[in-house]
Write a protein that holds these residues in place. Structure first.
Motif, PDB file in Angstrom:
ATOM      1  N   PRO A 115       0.805  -1.217   0.000  1.00 17.91           N
ATOM      2  CA  PRO A 115       0.000   0.000   0.000  1.00 17.91           C
ATOM      3  C   PRO A 115       0.844   1.275   0.000  1.00 17.91           C
ATOM      4  O   PRO A 115       0.336   2.347  -0.212  1.00 17.91           O
ATOM      5  CB  PRO A 115      -0.831  -0.101   1.281  1.00 17.91           C
ATOM      6  N   VAL A 116       2.149   1.158   0.236  1.00 14.87           N
ATOM      7  CA  VAL A 116       3.029   2.324   0.205  1.00 14.87           C
ATOM      8  C   VAL A 116       3.755   2.322  -1.128  1.00 14.87           C
ATOM      9  O   VAL A 116       4.466   1.388  -1.454  1.00 14.87           O
ATOM     10  CB  VAL A 116       4.039   2.284   1.371  1.00 14.87           C
ATOM     11  N   ALA A 117       3.579   3.370  -1.882  1.00 18.09           N
ATOM     12  CA  ALA A 117       4.222   3.460  -3.193  1.00 18.09           C
ATOM     13  C   ALA A 117       5.727   3.623  -3.026  1.00 18.09           C
ATOM     14  O   ALA A 117       6.197   4.242  -2.085  1.00 18.09           O
ATOM     15  CB  ALA A 117       3.661   4.649  -3.963  1.00 18.09           C
ATOM     16  N   LEU A 118       6.489   3.073  -3.956  1.00 22.09           N
ATOM     17  CA  LEU A 118       7.942   3.209  -3.914  1.00 22.09           C
ATOM     18  C   LEU A 118       8.367   4.647  -4.187  1.00 22.09           C
ATOM     19  O   LEU A 118       9.427   5.066  -3.777  1.00 22.09           O
ATOM     20  CB  LEU A 118       8.592   2.267  -4.926  1.00 22.09           C
ATOM     21  N   GLU A 178       4.129   9.522   4.147  1.00 25.91           N
ATOM     22  CA  GLU A 178       2.996   8.915   4.848  1.00 25.91           C
ATOM     23  C   GLU A 178       3.116   7.405   4.696  1.00 25.91           C
ATOM     24  O   GLU A 178       3.433   6.906   3.618  1.00 25.91           O
ATOM     25  CB  GLU A 178       1.675   9.406   4.257  1.00 25.91           C
ATOM     26  N   VAL A 179       2.875   6.691   5.768  1.00 24.86           N
ATOM     27  CA  VAL A 179       3.012   5.235   5.769  1.00 24.86           C
ATOM     28  C   VAL A 179       1.769   4.619   6.398  1.00 24.86           C
ATOM     29  O   VAL A 179       1.314   5.069   7.443  1.00 24.86           O
ATOM     30  CB  VAL A 179       4.270   4.808   6.570  1.00 24.86           C
ATOM     31  N   ILE A 180       1.258   3.591   5.757  1.00 22.03           N
ATOM     32  CA  ILE A 180       0.171   2.819   6.348  1.00 22.03           C
ATOM     33  C   ILE A 180       0.839   1.739   7.186  1.00 22.03           C
ATOM     34  O   ILE A 180       1.448   0.816   6.656  1.00 22.03           O
ATOM     35  CB  ILE A 180      -0.732   2.209   5.257  1.00 22.03           C
ATOM     36  N   GLN A 181       0.733   1.881   8.501  1.00 17.97           N
ATOM     37  CA  GLN A 181       1.422   0.975   9.414  1.00 17.97           C
ATOM     38  C   GLN A 181       0.638  -0.321   9.629  1.00 17.97           C
ATOM     39  O   GLN A 181      -0.584  -0.298   9.690  1.00 17.97           O
ATOM     40  CB  GLN A 181       1.598   1.648  10.773  1.00 17.97           C
ATOM     41  N   LEU A 189      10.852  13.699  14.886  1.00 14.34           N
ATOM     42  CA  LEU A 189       9.761  14.482  15.474  1.00 14.34           C
ATOM     43  C   LEU A 189       8.563  14.551  14.536  1.00 14.34           C
ATOM     44  O   LEU A 189       7.417  14.363  14.951  1.00 14.34           O
ATOM     45  CB  LEU A 189      10.234  15.897  15.810  1.00 14.34           C
ATOM     46  N   ASN A 190       8.816  14.822  13.258  1.00 15.41           N
ATOM     47  CA  ASN A 190       7.730  14.931  12.279  1.00 15.41           C
ATOM     48  C   ASN A 190       7.002  13.599  12.091  1.00 15.41           C
ATOM     49  O   ASN A 190       5.771  13.563  12.015  1.00 15.41           O
ATOM     50  CB  ASN A 190       8.251  15.459  10.949  1.00 15.41           C
ATOM     51  N   MET A 191       7.760  12.497  12.024  1.00 16.31           N
ATOM     52  CA  MET A 191       7.134  11.177  11.853  1.00 16.31           C
ATOM     53  C   MET A 191       6.213  10.849  13.011  1.00 16.31           C
ATOM     54  O   MET A 191       5.087  10.378  12.811  1.00 16.31           O
ATOM     55  CB  MET A 191       8.210  10.085  11.773  1.00 16.31           C
ATOM     56  N   GLN A 192       6.710  11.056  14.223  1.00 12.47           N
ATOM     57  CA  GLN A 192       5.909  10.708  15.393  1.00 12.47           C
ATOM     58  C   GLN A 192       4.649  11.565  15.459  1.00 12.47           C
ATOM     59  O   GLN A 192       3.562  11.055  15.764  1.00 12.47           O
ATOM     60  CB  GLN A 192       6.736  10.855  16.683  1.00 12.47           C
TER      61      GLN A 192
END
Length: 176
Positions: free
Chosen positions: A15-18, A36-39, A75-78
């Motif tokens: 679901p995460v594009a390369l 953005e990541v679908i975890q 920081l941004n990811m979290q």
């Protein structure tokens, strides 16, 4: 099915594009681009982080040190994953030639002919209570004095000592 085919299928149908787009913010606006990541197991927002980052390599001329920018990315990811910035405590331990990236612009300019490109990034990080330490042993070796440092940079006895003390305070070491 062999490993190469399995990897290809995961890449094709993930679901995460390369070619994901990396954007900056929301915490550190001009640094730290993340995708953005679908975890598989999303964060709950209750997580608390205490992480130390170790940097020994000086940044590229005229650019913010990419390793310093890793703290902005963290920081941004979290924040994008729902973890409030006040639940993230970061420390930056700098040694080796990377110590030059902590020089106040006047001293940086004298040595490298331009303003320190790390100053705005470090100021933005410090607004979120990021602790910055310079290895005193590296500073002595490279002739860097306390008075030459950017505001908020702490001189440690050594990088080894700074890491040992941070570990006693519950910080983990980020391997990246």
């Amino acid at each position: 099915m062999n490993t190469a085919i399995r990897l290809l299928l995961v890449c094709l149908f993930s679901p995460v594009a390369l070619s994901a787009e990396f954007t900056k913010g929301p915490v550190i606006k001009n640094y730290g681009g993340v995708a953005e990541v679908i975890q598989s197991s999303p964060l709950t927002g209750e997580e608390r982080f205490k992480v130390a980052f170790d940097v020994a390599e000086q940044g590229e001329s005229g650019k913010a040190n990419r390793r310093f920018e890793s703290l902005a990315r963290f920081l941004n990811m979290q924040a994008r994953a729902g973890v409030p910035p006040e639940q993230v405590e970061l420390a930056l331990v700098v040694h080796g030639k990377a110590g030059f990236d902590l020089l106040a612009s006047r001293h940086y300019r004298e040595k490298f002919g331009g303003d320190n490109p790390n100053a705005p990034l470090l100021a933005a990080l410090q607004k979120y209570n990021v602790r910055v330490y310079l290895c005193g042993q590296s500073a002595a070796y490279h002739g860097i004095e306390n008075a030459q440092l950017l505001p908020g940079v702490n001189m440690a006895l050594s990088a080894m000592t700074a890491h040992a003390l941070l570990q006693q305070q519950g910080y983990t070491l980020n391997p990246f």
